[in-house]
Enzyme design. Sequence first.
Site, PDB file in Angstrom:
ATOM      1  N   ASP A  49       0.879  -1.175   0.000  1.00 19.97           N
ATOM      2  CA  ASP A  49       0.000   0.000   0.000  1.00 19.97           C
ATOM      3  C   ASP A  49       0.916   1.224   0.000  1.00 19.97           C
ATOM      4  O   ASP A  49       1.637   1.473   0.976  1.00 19.97           O
ATOM      5  CB  ASP A  49      -0.889  -0.028   1.255  1.00 19.97           C
ATOM      6  CG  ASP A  49      -1.806   1.181   1.356  1.00 19.97           C
ATOM      7  OD1 ASP A  49      -1.532   2.216   0.711  1.00 19.97           O
ATOM      8  OD2 ASP A  49      -2.803   1.100   2.092  1.00 19.97           O
ATOM      9  N   VAL A  50       0.889   1.986  -1.086  1.00 19.86           N
ATOM     10  CA  VAL A  50       1.859   3.088  -1.232  1.00 19.86           C
ATOM     11  C   VAL A  50       1.635   4.208  -0.210  1.00 19.86           C
ATOM     12  O   VAL A  50       2.503   5.070  -0.040  1.00 19.86           O
ATOM     13  CB  VAL A  50       1.850   3.674  -2.663  1.00 19.86           C
ATOM     14  CG1 VAL A  50       2.222   2.624  -3.696  1.00 19.86           C
ATOM     15  CG2 VAL A  50       0.510   4.335  -3.003  1.00 19.86           C
ATOM     16  N   TYR A  95      -7.959  14.680  -7.561  1.00 25.12           N
ATOM     17  CA  TYR A  95      -7.303  13.905  -8.625  1.00 25.12           C
ATOM     18  C   TYR A  95      -6.538  14.845  -9.551  1.00 25.12           C
ATOM     19  O   TYR A  95      -5.351  14.637  -9.821  1.00 25.12           O
ATOM     20  CB  TYR A  95      -8.376  13.130  -9.396  1.00 25.12           C
ATOM     21  CG  TYR A  95      -7.849  12.133 -10.411  1.00 25.12           C
ATOM     22  CD1 TYR A  95      -7.423  10.871 -10.000  1.00 25.12           C
ATOM     23  CD2 TYR A  95      -7.789  12.443 -11.765  1.00 25.12           C
ATOM     24  CE1 TYR A  95      -6.971   9.943 -10.926  1.00 25.12           C
ATOM     25  CE2 TYR A  95      -7.341  11.520 -12.690  1.00 25.12           C
ATOM     26  CZ  TYR A  95      -6.928  10.271 -12.273  1.00 25.12           C
ATOM     27  OH  TYR A  95      -6.476   9.353 -13.188  1.00 25.12           O
ATOM     28  N   LYS A 139      -2.477  14.842 -10.077  1.00 21.22           N
ATOM     29  CA  LYS A 139      -1.916  14.462 -11.375  1.00 21.22           C
ATOM     30  C   LYS A 139      -1.106  15.619 -11.953  1.00 21.22           C
ATOM     31  O   LYS A 139      -0.064  15.414 -12.585  1.00 21.22           O
ATOM     32  CB  LYS A 139      -3.023  14.015 -12.330  1.00 21.22           C
ATOM     33  CG  LYS A 139      -3.724  12.729 -11.891  1.00 21.22           C
ATOM     34  CD  LYS A 139      -2.775  11.540 -11.783  1.00 21.22           C
ATOM     35  CE  LYS A 139      -3.483  10.246 -11.445  1.00 21.22           C
ATOM     36  NZ  LYS A 139      -2.591   9.074 -11.414  1.00 21.22           N
ATOM     37  N   ALA A 168      -9.454   5.154 -20.232  1.00 14.27           N
ATOM     38  CA  ALA A 168      -9.370   3.733 -20.600  1.00 14.27           C
ATOM     39  C   ALA A 168     -10.379   2.976 -19.737  1.00 14.27           C
ATOM     40  O   ALA A 168     -10.652   3.380 -18.597  1.00 14.27           O
ATOM     41  CB  ALA A 168      -7.960   3.213 -20.339  1.00 14.27           C
TER      42      ALA A 168
HETATM   43  P1  NAI Z   1      -7.568   0.401 -11.402  1.00 17.80           P
HETATM   44  O1  NAI Z   1      -8.497   0.870 -10.344  1.00 17.80           O
HETATM   45  O2  NAI Z   1      -7.994  -0.592 -12.407  1.00 17.80           O
HETATM   46  O3  NAI Z   1      -6.230  -0.155 -10.730  1.00 17.80           O
HETATM   47  C1  NAI Z   1      -5.598   0.534  -9.700  1.00 17.80           C
HETATM   48  C2  NAI Z   1      -4.925  -0.484  -8.792  1.00 17.80           C
HETATM   49  O4  NAI Z   1      -4.276   0.275  -7.765  1.00 17.80           O
HETATM   50  C3  NAI Z   1      -5.897  -1.437  -8.090  1.00 17.80           C
HETATM   51  O5  NAI Z   1      -5.445  -2.777  -8.251  1.00 17.80           O
HETATM   52  C4  NAI Z   1      -5.858  -1.005  -6.627  1.00 17.80           C
HETATM   53  O6  NAI Z   1      -5.967  -2.106  -5.715  1.00 17.80           O
HETATM   54  C5  NAI Z   1      -4.480  -0.377  -6.541  1.00 17.80           C
HETATM   55  N1  NAI Z   1      -4.381   0.591  -5.451  1.00 17.80           N
HETATM   56  C6  NAI Z   1      -5.309   1.482  -5.026  1.00 17.80           C
HETATM   57  N2  NAI Z   1      -4.840   2.159  -3.975  1.00 17.80           N
HETATM   58  C7  NAI Z   1      -3.597   1.702  -3.742  1.00 17.80           C
HETATM   59  C8  NAI Z   1      -2.603   1.979  -2.785  1.00 17.80           C
HETATM   60  N3  NAI Z   1      -2.830   2.868  -1.795  1.00 17.80           N
HETATM   61  N4  NAI Z   1      -1.425   1.324  -2.847  1.00 17.80           N
HETATM   62  C9  NAI Z   1      -1.205   0.407  -3.795  1.00 17.80           C
HETATM   63  N5  NAI Z   1      -2.120   0.049  -4.709  1.00 17.80           N
HETATM   64  C10 NAI Z   1      -3.300   0.694  -4.686  1.00 17.80           C
HETATM   65  O7  NAI Z   1      -7.086   1.758 -12.103  1.00 17.80           O
HETATM   66  P2  NAI Z   1      -6.394   2.059 -13.514  1.00 17.80           P
HETATM   67  O8  NAI Z   1      -7.395   2.683 -14.369  1.00 17.80           O
HETATM   68  O9  NAI Z   1      -5.618   0.919 -13.991  1.00 17.80           O
HETATM   69  O10 NAI Z   1      -5.412   3.227 -13.053  1.00 17.80           O
HETATM   70  C11 NAI Z   1      -4.021   3.079 -12.935  1.00 17.80           C
HETATM   71  C12 NAI Z   1      -3.403   4.463 -12.993  1.00 17.80           C
HETATM   72  O11 NAI Z   1      -3.719   5.069 -14.241  1.00 17.80           O
HETATM   73  C13 NAI Z   1      -3.913   5.419 -11.907  1.00 17.80           C
HETATM   74  O12 NAI Z   1      -2.849   6.193 -11.435  1.00 17.80           O
HETATM   75  C14 NAI Z   1      -4.908   6.272 -12.663  1.00 17.80           C
HETATM   76  O13 NAI Z   1      -5.061   7.543 -12.079  1.00 17.80           O
HETATM   77  C15 NAI Z   1      -4.244   6.354 -14.018  1.00 17.80           C
HETATM   78  N6  NAI Z   1      -5.127   6.720 -15.098  1.00 17.80           N
HETATM   79  C16 NAI Z   1      -6.190   5.926 -15.449  1.00 17.80           C
HETATM   80  C17 NAI Z   1      -7.021   6.301 -16.484  1.00 17.80           C
HETATM   81  C18 NAI Z   1      -8.196   5.485 -16.901  1.00 17.80           C
HETATM   82  O14 NAI Z   1      -9.010   5.986 -17.681  1.00 17.80           O
HETATM   83  N7  NAI Z   1      -8.356   4.270 -16.450  1.00 17.80           N
HETATM   84  C19 NAI Z   1      -6.790   7.552 -17.247  1.00 17.80           C
HETATM   85  C20 NAI Z   1      -5.649   8.301 -16.788  1.00 17.80           C
HETATM   86  C21 NAI Z   1      -4.860   7.885 -15.772  1.00 17.80           C
END
Ligand code: NAI
Length: 257
Positions: free
Chosen positions: A68-69, A162, A166, A195
């Site tokens: 957990d970061v 957010y 970012k 995405a």
């Molecule tokens: P997601 O929700 O599918 O995956 C995020 C993962 O991070 C999850 O497995 C969750 O358990 C983990 N997580 C949450 N809090 C955490 C913590 N405190 N410590 C460690 N792990 C933790 O999200 P997604 O979409 O894959 O997002 C990944 C990154 O991409 C994020 O930084 C998000 O802001 C960024 N992003 C996503 C976009 C999208 O449209 N999906 C667009 C732009 C950026």
Amino acid sequence: MALAARLRLDGRVALITGAGSGIGRETAHTMASLGAHVVVTDASRQAAASVAQEIAAAGGRAEAHELDVSDETGTARVIHAVADLQGRIDILVNNAGIGARMPSEELDTAAWERVIAVNMTGAFRCAREAGKSMLATGRGSIVNVASIMGLVGGGLYPNPAYQATKGALVNWTRALALEWAARGIRVNAVAPAFARTPLTTKLLADPAMEQAILANTPLGRLIEPREVADAITFLAGDAASGITGVTLPVDGGWTAR
Ligand code: NAI
């Protein structure tokens, strides 16, 4: 050396946060397919373990850790254990991220601070701890997962913490790149547009919102998690050896408008 060879990550130790889902999971698979030893970390132990299993089943090398970061001591413990056992950390992907889709007038301080603790402080903490190993070996590459919401204000719905975090990641990427450039460490970021992942499921379930998103995306479609993973992997490896301090939009043209 040919580009195809410089894209390879053979022998590299790559630690990815939030790799149990979405973009992080896709990045873990991509890096493993190019020969990296992937350290799949996530706040969910089960999610991390299942991605590491998928990679192993596909013939790749991976290990899973609960990380957990936002946990100061836990983060340092895991990162140092990996560095000790593997001898180094070559690549860090600061991917873990959360939002708080609330109007500012209703967003309480605890929710604001939670987003900062994960998206911003978490990324800094991981870079500092993995950086100790990278500075010792004189080699390393860090990729921060920002967002188009770090480059523009948003406007489709409120998500102020957010956007704040970012945007901070984008400028911190420049600052850390300058700080560590002479010591062999590159620091870059990607800025994805929307995405389909668990993070956006609820948002994209609203047809009017999906339409508004597509209308803002010149390519006229959502971004695939795989397209973000490819950009992260490029920036992390030797094919991007001349690149540091940049934020690469993976946004279908969103920020070109
Ligand atoms: P997601 O929700 O599918 O995956 C995020 C993962 O991070 C999850 O497995 C969750 O358990 C983990 N997580 C949450 N809090 C955490 C913590 N405190 N410590 C460690 N792990 C933790 O999200 P997604 O979409 O894959 O997002 C990944 C990154 O991409 C994020 O930084 C998000 O802001 C960024 N992003 C996503 C976009 C999208 O449209 N999906 C667009 C732009 C950026």
